[in-house]
Scaffold this motif. Structure first.
Motif, mmCIF file in Angstrom:
data_model
loop_
_atom_site.group_PDB
_atom_site.id
_atom_site.type_symbol
_atom_site.label_atom_id
_atom_site.label_comp_id
_atom_site.label_asym_id
_atom_site.label_seq_id
_atom_site.Cartn_x
_atom_site.Cartn_y
_atom_site.Cartn_z
ATOM 1 N N THR A 230 0.856 -1.183 0.000
ATOM 2 C CA THR A 230 0.000 0.000 0.000
ATOM 3 C C THR A 230 0.900 1.244 0.000
ATOM 4 O OG1 THR A 230 -0.115 0.254 2.415
ATOM 5 C CG2 THR A 230 -1.666 -1.289 1.373
ATOM 6 N N ARG A 231 0.299 2.422 0.039
ATOM 7 C CA ARG A 231 1.088 3.657 0.019
ATOM 8 C C ARG A 231 1.938 3.806 1.285
ATOM 9 N NH1 ARG A 231 -3.536 8.003 -1.226
ATOM 10 N NH2 ARG A 231 -4.556 6.630 0.297
ATOM 11 N N ASN A 232 1.474 3.203 2.372
ATOM 12 C CA ASN A 232 2.157 3.408 3.643
ATOM 13 C C ASN A 232 2.891 2.189 4.180
ATOM 14 O OD1 ASN A 232 1.043 6.061 3.784
ATOM 15 N ND2 ASN A 232 -0.889 5.158 4.507
ATOM 16 N N LYS A 233 2.567 1.006 3.679
ATOM 17 C CA LYS A 233 3.120 -0.204 4.288
ATOM 18 C C LYS A 233 3.064 -1.363 3.305
ATOM 19 C CE LYS A 233 2.508 -3.146 8.400
ATOM 20 N NZ LYS A 233 3.920 -3.056 8.818
ATOM 21 N N SER A 234 3.958 -2.296 3.494
ATOM 22 C CA SER A 234 3.887 -3.559 2.750
ATOM 23 C C SER A 234 3.687 -4.690 3.740
ATOM 24 C CB SER A 234 5.157 -3.786 1.923
ATOM 25 O OG SER A 234 6.274 -3.962 2.770
ATOM 26 N N VAL B 195 -0.821 -4.496 -5.341
ATOM 27 C CA VAL B 195 -0.383 -3.129 -5.083
ATOM 28 C C VAL B 195 -1.611 -2.229 -5.014
ATOM 29 C CG1 VAL B 195 1.045 -1.204 -5.866
ATOM 30 C CG2 VAL B 195 1.783 -3.572 -6.288
ATOM 31 N N TYR B 196 -1.860 -1.701 -3.819
ATOM 32 C CA TYR B 196 -3.000 -0.810 -3.600
ATOM 33 C C TYR B 196 -2.490 0.627 -3.555
ATOM 34 C CZ TYR B 196 -5.936 -4.811 -2.376
ATOM 35 O OH TYR B 196 -6.651 -5.982 -2.409
ATOM 36 N N ARG B 197 -2.639 1.331 -4.649
ATOM 37 C CA ARG B 197 -2.176 2.715 -4.695
ATOM 38 C C ARG B 197 -3.214 3.670 -4.113
ATOM 39 N NH1 ARG B 197 2.452 2.616 -7.465
ATOM 40 N NH2 ARG B 197 2.757 0.983 -9.033
ATOM 41 N N GLY B 198 -4.456 3.248 -4.089
ATOM 42 C CA GLY B 198 -5.515 4.125 -3.585
ATOM 43 C C GLY B 198 -6.176 3.588 -2.343
ATOM 44 N N GLY B 199 -5.537 2.666 -1.627
ATOM 45 C CA GLY B 199 -6.124 2.095 -0.423
ATOM 46 C C GLY B 199 -6.841 0.794 -0.716
#
Length: 471
Positions: A331-335, A391-395
């Protein structure tokens, strides 16, 4: 034998010496009783001989009608077992429509009931959901709901109403076995199960799996008995592999060696698969989605249903196959790697008690998956693009970008390769074989003509193999 028995019964005991008169009386007494003794022993001898002859004749009749082949017991994949429901007076219906069969004592089809009107879908959803009973430490149905798998013992209970179900639920495999001479209920048997449930660690309550193991054990013994005491070939597809492994590993080793000739496991890995994370995240993200007119076939995808199942966590990736640090979801903040599954589940929106159930109930089973200690052949497809990272670029609420790797389209190659260590690497496992069919899908292993030919070859080859294990 008769003379030996007579000798044992009439031999002298070591006692004090007898007088001449006592000897004469003792000998006379023995001579008086000897004819009666001979008559009694002769009667026992004749009865024994009659019993032996009767047993032999019965066994000969038994063998005469036996098939001479190793029977096959088949466990299907996820959602392939049909489930019936019966509602008791304790059931609290959502609406008068859901109460139509309450208390009448009759069983009716709950899954998969494609012919039911769409208006009954909320009733199906309410009756299919599971509840975790914290006091009992186990999953159960909603109050007043009783369920059972349909047609246990027969492959006819697997879903095969349309072409898609037939391919998914081993219908083509059953047809292929029947072309080889197998007959349902005679040499071919089915073991449907409640796919909502899942194996649990030893010592934890798991009533549904306990009942399933008991029924499957009785079915295996019956299949062997009606086929001249030939041991059984156990065959599973997909989720059925988890149930089969749990069954085998919890069965006494002498029993396994007596009744299981071979286990053929198709389309099952040793460490879950990434696609299960995507499905779970999607179902959570869609929890507020509007089901304006759902059909009976959609009921399992409703968040109020599928997320309550014990089996929701069964196929989540485990460190056994994917390692500790390989990123599976970004995600944008964590894997998130396999070891971060509790954090992923919490971030995806599962309540804390559900995360704890994963940690204490599902994860220990995944980490302790092991060899069944019977001859095993694993058959899997490879060479098909399979989700390997999300891969979640938008949550989590948005659809992910999917990075593909190798596998069967569902099970990742890493999970398939882990079988070599989890099962094949166990020193107690005397026979292990891994068959990987190139460019073959998860479903194709039990439906594609090329794969079916190979799978049937492995089953028949297992039947012909000489068992050299020490019994």
């Amino acid at each position: 034998m008769l003379s030996i028995l007579i000798f044992v019964l009439v031999r002298k005991q070591k006692t004090a010496p007898l007088t001449h008169k006592q000897k004469k009386f003792s000998m006379a007494a023995k001579l008086r009783w000897l004819p009666r003794l001979l008559l009694i022993l002769s009667a026992f001898f004749l009865v024994g001989q009659t019993a032996v002859l009767s047993s032999t004749e019965s066994h000969q009749r038994y063998i005469k009608h036996a098939s001479g082949v190793h029977p096959v017991v088949l466990l299907p994949g996820n959602t392939c077992s049909q489930i019936e429901v019966r509602l008791t007076d304790a059931y609290e219906p959502l609406s008068p429509l859901c109460a139509a069969r309450k208390g009448d004592g009759r069983w009716s089809l709950l899954w998969k009931n494609n012919s039911a009107p769409d208006a009954e879908v909320p009733c199906f959803a309410d009756q299919l959901r599971l509840v975790y009973d914290h006091a009992a430490g186990d999953y159960r149905n909603a109050p007043g709901v009783e369920t059972r798998a349909l047609s246990f013992g027969s492959t006819r209970g697997f879903l095969a109403d349309n072409a898609a179900d037939k391919e998914l639920c081993t219908g083509k495999l059953v047809e292929a076995l029947e072309r080889e001479g197998y007959r349902d209920g005679e040499t071919l048997f089915g073991a449907p199960y409640d796919f909502r449930h899942a194996p649990a660690p030893a010592g934890q309550a798991n009533r549904e799996l306990h009942l399933f193991r008991r029924r499957l054990r009785a079915l295996v013994e019956y299949a062997s008995r009606v086929n001249g005491d030939m041991p059984v070939i156990l065959v599973s597809h997909s989720q059925g592999g988890y149930f089969a492994l749990d069954f085998l590993r919890r069965s006494p080793l002498p029993w396994r060696r007596r009744f299981i000739k071979h286990y053929v496991m198709a389309s099952t890995g040793a460490g879950g698969f990434v696609l299960s994370m995507q499905r779970l995240a999607t179902s959570i993200a869609s929890s507020s989605a509007s089901y304006s007119s759902p059909s009976p076939a959609d009921v399992l995808s409703m968040p109020s249903v599928g997320r309550t199942f014990a089996s929701t966590f069964t196929a989540l990736p485990s460190p056994v196959a994917f390692g500790e640090d390989t990123p599976l979801v970004v995600t944008r903040n964590k894997s998130y790697a396999a070891r971060d599954m509790p954090a992923f589940l919490a971030a995806a929106g599962l309540p804390p008690y559900a995360v704890r159930l994963y940690e204490t109930r599902a994860l220990p089973v995944a980490l302790n998956l092991g060899a069944p200690v019977v001859p095993v052949t694993c058959v899997n497809g490879v060479g098909v693009p399979t989700p390997e990272m999300l891969v979640y670029r938008g949550g989590h609420g948005n659809a992910p970008e999917v990075v593909y790797g190798d596998g069967d389209g569902v099970v990742n190659l890493a999970s398939i390769l882990a079988l070599d260590e989890v099962i094949g690497g166990d020193p107690r496992q005397e026979y292990y074989k891994s068959v990987r069919i190139a460019n073959m899908s998860h479903l194709g292993v039990v439906s594609d003509p090329i794969a079916l030919q190979r799978l049937i070859g492995e089953i028949l080859g297992a039947a012909r193999a000489v068992d050299t294990r020490v019994m």
